[in-house]
Design a protein around this motif. Structure first.
Motif, PDB file in Angstrom:
ATOM      1  N   SER A 127       0.838  -1.206   0.000  1.00  0.00           N
ATOM      2  CA  SER A 127       0.000   0.000   0.000  1.00  0.00           C
ATOM      3  C   SER A 127       0.870   1.252   0.000  1.00  0.00           C
ATOM      4  CB  SER A 127      -0.937   0.011   1.203  1.00  0.00           C
ATOM      5  OG  SER A 127      -1.884  -1.026   1.073  1.00  0.00           O
ATOM      6  N   ASN A 128       1.973   1.208   0.719  1.00  0.00           N
ATOM      7  CA  ASN A 128       2.880   2.354   0.745  1.00  0.00           C
ATOM      8  C   ASN A 128       3.560   2.549  -0.605  1.00  0.00           C
ATOM      9  OD1 ASN A 128       2.236   2.764   3.417  1.00  0.00           O
ATOM     10  ND2 ASN A 128       3.888   1.485   4.141  1.00  0.00           N
ATOM     11  N   ILE A 129       3.888   1.455  -1.274  1.00  0.00           N
ATOM     12  CA  ILE A 129       4.475   1.532  -2.618  1.00  0.00           C
ATOM     13  C   ILE A 129       3.461   2.192  -3.552  1.00  0.00           C
ATOM     14  CG2 ILE A 129       5.267   0.170  -4.600  1.00  0.00           C
ATOM     15  CD1 ILE A 129       7.247   0.136  -2.226  1.00  0.00           C
ATOM     16  N   TYR A 130       2.208   1.774  -3.467  1.00  0.00           N
ATOM     17  CA  TYR A 130       1.145   2.309  -4.324  1.00  0.00           C
ATOM     18  C   TYR A 130       0.900   3.796  -4.047  1.00  0.00           C
ATOM     19  CZ  TYR A 130      -3.433   3.096  -6.359  1.00  0.00           C
ATOM     20  OH  TYR A 130      -4.480   3.620  -7.083  1.00  0.00           O
ATOM     21  N   THR A 131       0.732   4.156  -2.787  1.00  0.00           N
ATOM     22  CA  THR A 131       0.440   5.565  -2.477  1.00  0.00           C
ATOM     23  C   THR A 131       1.636   6.450  -2.789  1.00  0.00           C
ATOM     24  OG1 THR A 131       0.985   5.255  -0.121  1.00  0.00           O
ATOM     25  CG2 THR A 131      -1.346   5.059  -0.745  1.00  0.00           C
ATOM     26  N   GLY A 132       2.856   5.937  -2.619  1.00  0.00           N
ATOM     27  CA  GLY A 132       4.040   6.697  -2.985  1.00  0.00           C
ATOM     28  C   GLY A 132       4.109   6.947  -4.483  1.00  0.00           C
ATOM     29  N   CYS A 133       3.756   5.949  -5.257  1.00  0.00           N
ATOM     30  CA  CYS A 133       3.719   6.091  -6.708  1.00  0.00           C
ATOM     31  C   CYS A 133       2.677   7.131  -7.107  1.00  0.00           C
ATOM     32  CB  CYS A 133       3.383   4.733  -7.341  1.00  0.00           C
ATOM     33  SG  CYS A 133       3.199   4.758  -9.136  1.00  0.00           S
ATOM     34  N   MET A 134       1.506   7.058  -6.526  1.00  0.00           N
ATOM     35  CA  MET A 134       0.440   8.019  -6.846  1.00  0.00           C
ATOM     36  C   MET A 134       0.870   9.444  -6.496  1.00  0.00           C
ATOM     37  SD  MET A 134      -2.095   6.409  -8.277  1.00  0.00           S
ATOM     38  CE  MET A 134      -3.577   7.383  -8.050  1.00  0.00           C
ATOM     39  N   LEU A 135       1.513   9.617  -5.347  1.00  0.00           N
ATOM     40  CA  LEU A 135       2.000  10.939  -4.951  1.00  0.00           C
ATOM     41  C   LEU A 135       3.021  11.459  -5.948  1.00  0.00           C
ATOM     42  CD1 LEU A 135       2.546  13.386  -3.139  1.00  0.00           C
ATOM     43  CD2 LEU A 135       4.030  11.915  -1.750  1.00  0.00           C
ATOM     44  N   ASP A 136       4.019  10.658  -6.235  1.00  0.00           N
ATOM     45  CA  ASP A 136       5.094  11.093  -7.110  1.00  0.00           C
ATOM     46  C   ASP A 136       4.564  11.452  -8.503  1.00  0.00           C
ATOM     47  OD1 ASP A 136       8.046  11.391  -7.465  1.00  0.00           O
ATOM     48  OD2 ASP A 136       7.664   9.898  -9.032  1.00  0.00           O
ATOM     49  N   MET A 137       3.764  10.583  -9.066  1.00  0.00           N
ATOM     50  CA  MET A 137       3.274  10.830 -10.426  1.00  0.00           C
ATOM     51  C   MET A 137       2.300  12.006 -10.479  1.00  0.00           C
ATOM     52  SD  MET A 137       3.061   7.046 -12.123  1.00  0.00           S
ATOM     53  CE  MET A 137       3.053   7.690 -13.809  1.00  0.00           C
ATOM     54  N   THR A 138       1.440  12.135  -9.479  1.00  0.00           N
ATOM     55  CA  THR A 138       0.468  13.238  -9.461  1.00  0.00           C
ATOM     56  C   THR A 138       1.180  14.579  -9.302  1.00  0.00           C
ATOM     57  OG1 THR A 138      -1.232  11.774  -8.559  1.00  0.00           O
ATOM     58  CG2 THR A 138      -1.573  14.146  -8.280  1.00  0.00           C
ATOM     59  N   ALA A 139       2.137  14.643  -8.396  1.00  0.00           N
ATOM     60  CA  ALA A 139       2.865  15.895  -8.177  1.00  0.00           C
ATOM     61  C   ALA A 139       3.637  16.299  -9.427  1.00  0.00           C
ATOM     62  CB  ALA A 139       3.806  15.750  -6.982  1.00  0.00           C
ATOM     63  N   ARG A 140       4.317  15.350 -10.024  1.00  0.00           N
ATOM     64  CA  ARG A 140       5.094  15.658 -11.222  1.00  0.00           C
ATOM     65  C   ARG A 140       4.198  16.089 -12.379  1.00  0.00           C
ATOM     66  NH1 ARG A 140      10.089  14.563  -9.755  1.00  0.00           N
ATOM     67  NH2 ARG A 140      10.447  12.938  -8.228  1.00  0.00           N
ATOM     68  N   ARG A 141       3.017  15.493 -12.498  1.00  0.00           N
ATOM     69  CA  ARG A 141       2.090  15.911 -13.562  1.00  0.00           C
ATOM     70  C   ARG A 141       1.567  17.313 -13.289  1.00  0.00           C
ATOM     71  NH1 ARG A 141       1.232  15.449 -18.884  1.00  0.00           N
ATOM     72  NH2 ARG A 141      -0.955  15.791 -19.392  1.00  0.00           N
ATOM     73  N   ALA A 142       1.297  17.635 -12.039  1.00  0.00           N
ATOM     74  CA  ALA A 142       0.844  18.991 -11.696  1.00  0.00           C
ATOM     75  C   ALA A 142       1.901  20.016 -12.105  1.00  0.00           C
ATOM     76  CB  ALA A 142       0.545  19.095 -10.197  1.00  0.00           C
ATOM     77  N   LEU A 143       3.161  19.710 -11.855  1.00  0.00           N
ATOM     78  CA  LEU A 143       4.244  20.623 -12.238  1.00  0.00           C
ATOM     79  C   LEU A 143       4.385  20.704 -13.760  1.00  0.00           C
ATOM     80  CD1 LEU A 143       6.881  19.639  -9.532  1.00  0.00           C
ATOM     81  CD2 LEU A 143       5.484  21.734  -9.620  1.00  0.00           C
ATOM     82  N   THR A 144       4.212  19.594 -14.439  1.00  0.00           N
ATOM     83  CA  THR A 144       4.266  19.593 -15.896  1.00  0.00           C
ATOM     84  C   THR A 144       3.159  20.467 -16.480  1.00  0.00           C
ATOM     85  OG1 THR A 144       5.261  17.385 -15.969  1.00  0.00           O
ATOM     86  CG2 THR A 144       4.097  18.124 -17.958  1.00  0.00           C
ATOM     87  N   LEU A 145       1.952  20.337 -15.954  1.00  0.00           N
ATOM     88  CA  LEU A 145       0.837  21.152 -16.424  1.00  0.00           C
ATOM     89  C   LEU A 145       1.060  22.628 -16.093  1.00  0.00           C
ATOM     90  CD1 LEU A 145      -2.217  18.863 -15.591  1.00  0.00           C
ATOM     91  CD2 LEU A 145      -1.242  19.356 -17.848  1.00  0.00           C
ATOM     92  N   ARG A 146       1.653  22.887 -14.946  1.00  0.00           N
ATOM     93  CA  ARG A 146       1.965  24.272 -14.555  1.00  0.00           C
ATOM     94  C   ARG A 146       2.827  24.946 -15.608  1.00  0.00           C
ATOM     95  NH1 ARG A 146       6.412  24.993 -10.047  1.00  0.00           N
ATOM     96  NH2 ARG A 146       7.570  24.345 -11.890  1.00  0.00           N
ATOM     97  N   ASP A 147       3.775  24.203 -16.137  1.00  0.00           N
ATOM     98  CA  ASP A 147       4.764  24.764 -17.059  1.00  0.00           C
ATOM     99  C   ASP A 147       4.414  24.539 -18.532  1.00  0.00           C
ATOM    100  OD1 ASP A 147       6.111  25.448 -14.744  1.00  0.00           O
ATOM    101  OD2 ASP A 147       7.409  23.683 -14.817  1.00  0.00           O
ATOM    102  N   LEU A 148       3.290  23.931 -18.801  1.00  0.00           N
ATOM    103  CA  LEU A 148       2.917  23.584 -20.177  1.00  0.00           C
ATOM    104  C   LEU A 148       2.858  24.819 -21.074  1.00  0.00           C
ATOM    105  CD1 LEU A 148       2.030  21.201 -21.975  1.00  0.00           C
ATOM    106  CD2 LEU A 148      -0.324  21.773 -21.355  1.00  0.00           C
TER     107      LEU A 148
END
Length: 151
Positions: A127-148
């Motif tokens: 569960s920690n592996i899963y939630t860590g993956c979701m955090l990392d990918m969601t945060a990085r996508r938010a930053l990507t969209l910020r700079d799009l």
């Protein structure tokens, strides 16, 4: 003995105290605002959930997952805000392209994090592996969209 058991059922047996994650929104705001432009790589991703884990019960598997999920929720708010902001300012063709890309990214994120979960299916940390993956990918996508588009 039966009377004690019945009284315990009627009175309600003591329950394990549920962990309530507290994630510092200001820390996540700072990470979002201070992360280098034109990069989705930010060392501060996960810092707020790390501080959350320092609370009593935070280093249990449940506590770690709850803290990470709580930080992911904040990043998801940025992701949605940035997506909507971009959609409001771009051409019809760009909207179609962004919508298609976003849907594909969501499918990829879900599949990738699901894969990581499955790779640890017999472990207590899955569960920690899963939630860590979701955090990392969601945060990085938010930053990507910020700079799009350099906006």
């Amino acid at each position: 003995m039966k009377l004690i058991w019945i009284l315990a059922l009627v009175a309600g047996a003591p329950q394990a105290q549920e962990f309530a994650p507290v994630v510092n929104r200001i820390a996540v705001d700072g990470c979002f605002n201070q992360a280098l432009r034109d990069t989705a790589d930010a060392d501060c991703i996960g810092a707020a959930s790390g501080v959350c884990m320092e609370q009593s019960g935070g280093y249990s598997n449940q506590g770690m997952s709850a803290c990470t999920s709580a930080e992911t929720e904040l990043w998801d708010g940025y992701l949605n805000r940035e997506y909507k902001g971009r959609m409001a300012t771009i051409t019809a063709d760009q909207k179609t392209a962004l919508r298609t890309a976003q849907r594909a990214w969501i499918a990829f994120r879900d599949a990738e994090c699901g894969l990581q979960y499955q790779m640890f299916i017999d472990g207590t940390m899955r569960s920690n592996i899963y939630t860590g993956c979701m955090l990392d990918m969601t945060a990085r996508r938010a930053l990507t969209l910020r700079d799009l588009g350099g906006m």
